[in-house]
Design an enzyme around this catalytic site. Sequence first.
Site, PDB file in Angstrom:
ATOM      1  N   ASP A   1      24.725  16.828  11.286  1.00  0.00           N
ATOM      2  CA  ASP A   1      24.078  18.135  11.071  1.00  0.00           C
ATOM      3  C   ASP A   1      22.721  18.000  10.385  1.00  0.00           C
ATOM      4  OD1 ASP A   1      26.114  19.702  12.165  1.00  0.00           O
ATOM      5  OD2 ASP A   1      27.205  19.796  10.266  1.00  0.00           O
TER       6      ASP A   1
ATOM      7  N   ARG B   1      28.772  20.815  -5.088  1.00  0.00           N
ATOM      8  CA  ARG B   1      27.682  21.588  -4.476  1.00  0.00           C
ATOM      9  C   ARG B   1      26.640  22.105  -5.455  1.00  0.00           C
ATOM     10  NH1 ARG B   1      29.174  18.642  -0.694  1.00  0.00           N
ATOM     11  NH2 ARG B   1      30.131  19.533   1.139  1.00  0.00           N
TER      12      ARG B   1
ATOM     13  N   ASP C   1      30.663  26.163   1.680  1.00  0.00           N
ATOM     14  CA  ASP C   1      29.552  25.394   1.130  1.00  0.00           C
ATOM     15  C   ASP C   1      28.220  26.128   1.222  1.00  0.00           C
ATOM     16  OD1 ASP C   1      31.097  23.304   0.230  1.00  0.00           O
ATOM     17  OD2 ASP C   1      31.000  22.210   2.120  1.00  0.00           O
TER      18      ASP C   1
ATOM     19  N   SER D   1      35.631  16.123  10.202  1.00  0.00           N
ATOM     20  CA  SER D   1      34.498  16.441   9.354  1.00  0.00           C
ATOM     21  C   SER D   1      34.907  16.084   7.933  1.00  0.00           C
ATOM     22  CB  SER D   1      34.166  17.926   9.475  1.00  0.00           C
ATOM     23  OG  SER D   1      33.361  18.309   8.380  1.00  0.00           O
TER      24      SER D   1
HETATM   25  N1  ARG Z   1      37.529  23.552   2.043  1.00  0.00           N
HETATM   26  C1  ARG Z   1      36.881  22.738   1.082  1.00  0.00           C
HETATM   27  C2  ARG Z   1      35.993  23.540   0.197  1.00  0.00           C
HETATM   28  O1  ARG Z   1      35.623  24.594   0.565  1.00  0.00           O
HETATM   29  C3  ARG Z   1      36.216  21.539   1.676  1.00  0.00           C
HETATM   30  C4  ARG Z   1      34.958  21.707   2.416  1.00  0.00           C
HETATM   31  C5  ARG Z   1      34.451  20.356   2.757  1.00  0.00           C
HETATM   32  N2  ARG Z   1      33.469  20.263   3.768  1.00  0.00           N
HETATM   33  C6  ARG Z   1      33.570  19.482   4.850  1.00  0.00           C
HETATM   34  N3  ARG Z   1      32.514  19.316   5.581  1.00  0.00           N
HETATM   35  N4  ARG Z   1      34.657  18.874   5.219  1.00  0.00           N
HETATM   36  O2  ARG Z   1      35.664  23.166  -0.894  1.00  0.00           O
END
Ligand code: ARG
Length: 402
Positions: free
Chosen positions: A12, A92, A121, A171
């Site tokens: 991405d 993040r 995110d 992912s």
């Molecule tokens: N569901 C988790 C969160 O919102 C993980 C997100 C992780 N992102 C990924 N690209 N796998 O914190």
Amino acid sequence: MRVVLAYSGGLDTTVATKWLQERYGAEVITVTVDVGQGEDFEEIRERALGSGASKHYFIDGKERFLKEYVSMCIKANGLYEGAYPLSSALSRPLIAEEVAKIALREDADAVAHGCTGKGNDQVRFDVTFQAVAPGLKIIAPVREWNMSRDKEIEYALEKGLPIKVKESRFSIDENLWGRSIEAGELEDPWAEPPREAFKYVAPLEDAPDEPEEVTIGFREGVPTSLNGEEKSLGEIIGELNRIGGRHGFGVIDHIEDRIVGLKSREVYEAPAALLLIMAHRDLEKMVLGRRLLDFKAEVERLWANMVYSGLWKDPLMDALHAFINQTQQNVNGEVRIKLYKGSAKVVGRRAEKPLYSPELITYTSRSVFDQRAGEAFSKLWGLETMLSRIKHKTEEKLSAKP
Ligand code: ARG
């Protein structure tokens, strides 16, 4: 226009680097923050520059991540929906802040991230960017271009972008606190995650036949030793990921409620995070009184929800942190955990200044508890209950007849 992009090195953000140049005619500066994802950062730098970034920054955020974020998560027993130790969520705000700092230093017009429009995110990045650098425009190419993964690969090949030859079918988002695994066959909540989804946690069939015990020591709520040896938090997490993982412990597979209102099936592996929170919570029970524990549990739920929903920079977080830190002064001691075939159980604990008082609780003759006090205690404890029944519900009184 100059854009500073949070660059992970994945598909991405690599496509985004090129796309920002083409779509906005922008100069793109990329920033990669190391939060313990264990990647080859030289390769990532080359990939960024190979995709047309004018400059690449590498920031080692591991110490800050441990000190300001992971330590707080342990003190707060932070588990979103009682399950997820918030590994991705916690990283993040730190990444976004580091990116924003560089954007300000580089006098950029915008910051950018590679998040989709249906995940959490994006909210965490947007909210943090907006809080720490309100003047900057926020661009999220993936939300704008609406390309599928196949289209992205096509675009990358067409532009000759140096993407990884073999992208995982999952992912994955990894840092030192945990690893999130999404997509592929995991989107079917009925399907069991295959063994190749995991990096730390061994399949149960491969776990050793002998149990193993670990002893975790805490000082003011933060882990400071493992099996009696003083170690840094980073070292303790690394070792517990290995030990827990070897015994098949540390997978979380749950249905999660995203900020945007979607339910998703989330799979994580985080042996160390789960072990440390389990041990910490147990030690707190030795030290903190019931009213404090009860109220802290409410605060913990709120804390986890705030972190999950991207509100790390909100003033309520500072207030919660002040409360949580205040409760940790006497959380000093050790906890023993036994690992065996995918399970982990606390089997012992000792605290420096426990409220647990053997001389009072013991049933032996060594007891110093004056049991005669119990009679008056029960009388007063039950007074209101008795009065209510007498005054309001006389007809419900037990009849003397059988
Ligand atoms: N569901 C988790 C969160 O919102 C993980 C997100 C992780 N992102 C990924 N690209 N796998 O914190």
